[in-house]
Motif scaffolding. Structure first.
Motif, short mmCIF file in Angstrom:
data_model
loop_
_atom_site.label_atom_id
_atom_site.label_comp_id
_atom_site.label_asym_id
_atom_site.label_seq_id
_atom_site.Cartn_x
_atom_site.Cartn_y
_atom_site.Cartn_z
N THR A 1 0.91 -1.14 -0.02
CA THR A 1 -0.10 0.11 0.03
C THR A 1 0.73 1.22 -0.09
O THR A 1 1.89 1.19 0.22
CB THR A 1 -1.03 -0.12 1.09
N VAL A 2 0.12 2.40 -0.34
CA VAL A 2 0.91 3.74 -0.39
C VAL A 2 1.51 4.00 1.04
O VAL A 2 2.63 4.40 1.29
CB VAL A 2 0.19 4.79 -0.83
N GLU A 3 0.56 3.74 2.09
CA GLU A 3 1.48 3.89 3.49
C GLU A 3 2.30 3.17 3.84
O GLU A 3 3.28 3.56 4.50
CB GLU A 3 -0.06 3.77 4.49
N GLU A 4 2.01 1.65 3.39
CA GLU A 4 3.31 0.94 3.85
C GLU A 4 4.55 1.35 3.27
O GLU A 4 5.79 1.39 3.76
CB GLU A 4 3.12 -0.61 3.30
N HIS A 5 4.49 1.80 1.81
CA HIS A 5 5.81 2.25 1.13
C HIS A 5 6.32 3.36 1.75
O HIS A 5 7.42 3.77 2.06
CB HIS A 5 5.60 2.30 -0.59
N ALA B 1 0.72 0.03 -4.81
CA ALA B 1 -0.74 0.00 -5.33
C ALA B 1 -1.33 1.35 -5.44
O ALA B 1 -2.13 1.87 -4.51
CB ALA B 1 -1.92 -0.70 -4.26
N MET B 2 -0.70 2.05 -6.32
CA MET B 2 -1.08 3.44 -6.95
C MET B 2 -1.08 3.55 -8.20
O MET B 2 -0.45 3.06 -8.96
CB MET B 2 -0.03 4.47 -5.94
N ARG B 3 -1.71 4.47 -8.49
CA ARG B 3 -1.38 5.23 -10.07
C ARG B 3 -1.59 6.47 -10.49
O ARG B 3 -2.38 7.29 -9.86
CB ARG B 3 -2.67 4.44 -10.93
N GLY C 1 -8.89 -0.87 -6.68
CA GLY C 1 -7.67 -1.47 -6.08
C GLY C 1 -6.19 -0.77 -6.08
O GLY C 1 -5.14 -1.40 -5.45
N LYS C 2 -6.18 0.39 -6.46
CA LYS C 2 -4.99 1.39 -6.30
C LYS C 2 -5.77 2.71 -5.96
O LYS C 2 -6.57 3.10 -6.45
CB LYS C 2 -4.42 1.37 -7.80
N VAL C 3 -4.62 3.45 -5.17
CA VAL C 3 -4.93 4.88 -5.02
C VAL C 3 -4.59 5.48 -6.12
O VAL C 3 -3.41 5.36 -6.82
CB VAL C 3 -4.19 5.15 -3.73
N THR D 1 -14.25 4.06 -7.53
CA THR D 1 -14.10 3.88 -9.04
C THR D 1 -14.59 4.96 -9.53
O THR D 1 -14.56 5.02 -10.95
CB THR D 1 -14.69 2.38 -9.46
N GLU D 2 -15.70 5.63 -9.01
CA GLU D 2 -16.17 6.61 -9.74
C GLU D 2 -16.50 8.06 -8.75
O GLU D 2 -16.69 7.75 -7.75
CB GLU D 2 -17.89 6.42 -10.10
N ILE D 3 -15.97 9.15 -9.52
CA ILE D 3 -15.94 10.51 -8.84
C ILE D 3 -17.32 11.17 -9.21
O ILE D 3 -17.35 11.18 -10.81
CB ILE D 3 -14.81 11.37 -8.91
#
Lengths: 401, 401
Positions: free
Chosen positions: A3-7, A275-277, A342-344, A384-386
């Motif tokens: 995850t972003v937080e883990e990294h 898990a980011m994009r 599945g990704k931030v 998945t949708e804003i």
């Protein structure tokens, strides 16, 4: 996949705060105070006049008014900067200038506008209250008062206060020393002719700007070809004694990812998927005898820009002794867009009074949208949708004033 | 008595815009573009792969899926930076890296994650649409496109775009050259012991910071005693070839106002009263053979600070070729306070989500309130009372990011 937080926790574990530095006040503009600033003097430092006029005893001019002046002998002048002791005789006045010390015995000032301006003897047409136009010693600041707290950024107004409080040097957060190497045989310095297949090395320029805007010092910037021997030599003896090394490129799944190849062999750098994009391929660790922290950023300019804000900026802040996390701000979506599950997702957006909109095409090679973005919208992995009206968490971009 | 607008017009009439300067892109961060920036290349510069994987003809892998791979011979590798022309044979694939140029004939990329990673022959388990994972030449920016407009401030993201567009130098607004002299025998440099009646010269430090924060260059700063001969000599031959001279102090109604005394004799500087608080005594004109513009600011630090924002900042912006007027922003009062009639009052306030409040004592010697202010509230001459909920016009302070 991390995850972003883990990294972020992993990269933050590589560094600890550098000691604060003491700088002359004249070099402190824009820096963050690392300690409280304590006044060395009272402000005002002595009872002084707020006007050009006449220092008097209020009782001596009690009946004065326009048309019925009180006449007083003038026993000399006191100008600003006069360091002699003065005493006002009863029934007399002294001419006094703005900022000049009040003479002993005086308790009010009649402005020159309320007089005939006399030098030997003056006609005064105002009966001031006791204390009128007199600035009391310490009424603004007392010696020993904390005038600024640690954590405050030095603005021109704060700098004026510290100067007036007679504090010539201040302890500020240090500027971490950073070197940047962009990698990839396809990169050419800006301004040269490009052959087919070559692109301008924009990452080096961009990261240099981000580092400066984040309050760090760029002590080295360069481009390195995909050459294992050159990389190995460089890592053994990194110039500039950096606190942090950044690289861009050479870390994804390709067959010619030199950075990854060399750093994997050292055994001290981890390459992971986050898990980011954009910005999935990340690497971090330490290199060389000095065990200098290194963060390897993706080669796509947009991925590199996003990774800087998500991982490098917290590390620079931690090195400077600041809270690593830049606070998110809240916005409201003014348009709809979709986000990957599945990704931030860190969308490049403009946020202003009209709401939050995508700033342009979101491909990781799309620099047009990056140029106009004011924030990164942080879209959670379950979203998945804003939709218009949705609340959006926003990470402010560095260097946007 | 002059209005604020009249005096601002008078000081602006003293200057005209300096020519723009061209700087290397690496030195452009934070500066204001003086001309549009036009792309020198397409972005992307050539059709290239968005993924590490295999360049294919989509038709050749139409049936591929997880569990039912299509097998293609791999006819070589194309890495980023490969400048050779390549052509993909029908029924074959080429390994291709992110950013590498697509070979002629190929129309899609199968990511390496959707393959067995084969080097001689590859099993592909994805049937991409035509164009999938291919970045088209010029899809972000076309050569000749205006990528940034004159007037834009260079941020890290914009700098990345200009670099990628292969533009090595940009025209930016010049930094006006400014010298500052504080005056008054009572002033002592920061950090020294003070005798009774002396104060620290905080104006010099404050104005130096304001000038830097406003994007100008400080080319000289000093303190001058109240010495007519020294002043006269200095004005005849001002060091640093400044575009603007600022002084503080020595301009009010006192008997020892040296600045006023010397400059009145030159006949080229007007001393006026402006209907504002603080900051009533103002002076402006030109001095020396070079007819250099000069603005004389009051000696009270708060008056000097306010006068900088109201008169000097517009002059610096005009010299830089920018719109002199900094746009006011709107706030809502969160407390009540009274204001003097007949003068425009510039109150030191904090403006945030909780509304607009006075930042502390409003005396012109009160530096505590100045240090914490974020804006100057501009209270019109006819307004004597501000009440909670009232709209308030706010002038942003320079150097508050």
């Amino acid at each position: 996949m991390r995850t972003v937080e883990e990294h972020r926790a992993a990269v933050l574990s590589l560094v600890s705060a550098l000691p604060p530095v003491t700088v002359p006040l004249s070099e402190s503009l824009g820096r963050v105070l690392a300690a409280d600033v304590v006044a060395a003097v009272d402000l005002p430092g002595f009872e002084n006049s707020a006007m050009d006029g006449y220092a008097v005893r209020a009782a001596d001019v009690a009946g004065a008014a326009p048309g019925s002046p009180v006449f007083l002998d003038v026993h000399g002048d006191i100008r600003a900067g006069d360091t002699r002791p003065h005493e006002l005789r009863a029934g007399a006045a002294m001419r006094i200038m703005t900022g000049a010390p009040m003479p002993a015995g005086a308790d009010a000032v009649v402005p020159v506008e309320d007089s005939d301006g006399g030098v030997q003897r003056a006609a005064l047409t105002l009966a001031p209250d006791v204390g009128r136009h007199v600035r009391r010693q310490g009424e603004d600041v007392r010696v020993g008062d904390v005038v600024l707290r640690a954590g405050a950024t030095v603005t021109p107004g704060r700098l004026a206060l510290v100067a007036a409080a007679n504090v010539p040097d201040v302890a500020v957060a240090p500027r971490p020393r950073v070197v940047v190497f962009s990698t990839g045989d396809e990169l050419v310095p800006v301004g040269l002719d490009l052959e087919h297949g070559q692109i301008v090395d924009s990452n080096g320029s961009m990261l240099a700007a981000l580092i400066r805007a984040a309050g760090a010092d760029l002590v080295g910037v360069g481009h390195l070809a995909d050459d294992v021997a050159a990389w190995t030599t460089l890592l053994e003896r990194m110039p500039g004694q950096p606190d942090l090394i950044l690289t861009t490129g050479g870390v994804s799944m390709g067959a010619y990812d030199t950075v990854k190849e060399v750093l994997t062999e050292t055994g001290t750098v981890d390459f992971v998927k986050v898990a980011m994009r954009p910005g999935m391929p990340q690497g971090a660790g330490v290199v060389g005898e000095s065990r200098t922290p290194i963060i390897t950023l993706p080669g796509n300019p947009v991925s590199s820009f996003v990774s800087f804000h998500v991982f490098v900026l917290p590390v620079l802040r931690a090195l400077a002794g600041l809270d690593p996390q830049v606070p998110l701000v809240e916005g409201v979506a003014a348009q709809s867009w979709s986000s990957v599950a599945g990704k931030v997702e860190f969308a490049r957006v403009v946020s202003d009074d009209a709401g939050v909109r995508l700033s342009g095409g979101q491909g990781s090679h799309m620099l047009g949208a990056l140029a106009e973005a004011t924030h990164l919208a942080v879209i959670g992995e379950d979203t998945t949708e804003i939709r218009p009206g949705d609340p959006v968490h926003l990470l402010p971009l560095v260097g946007q004033d």
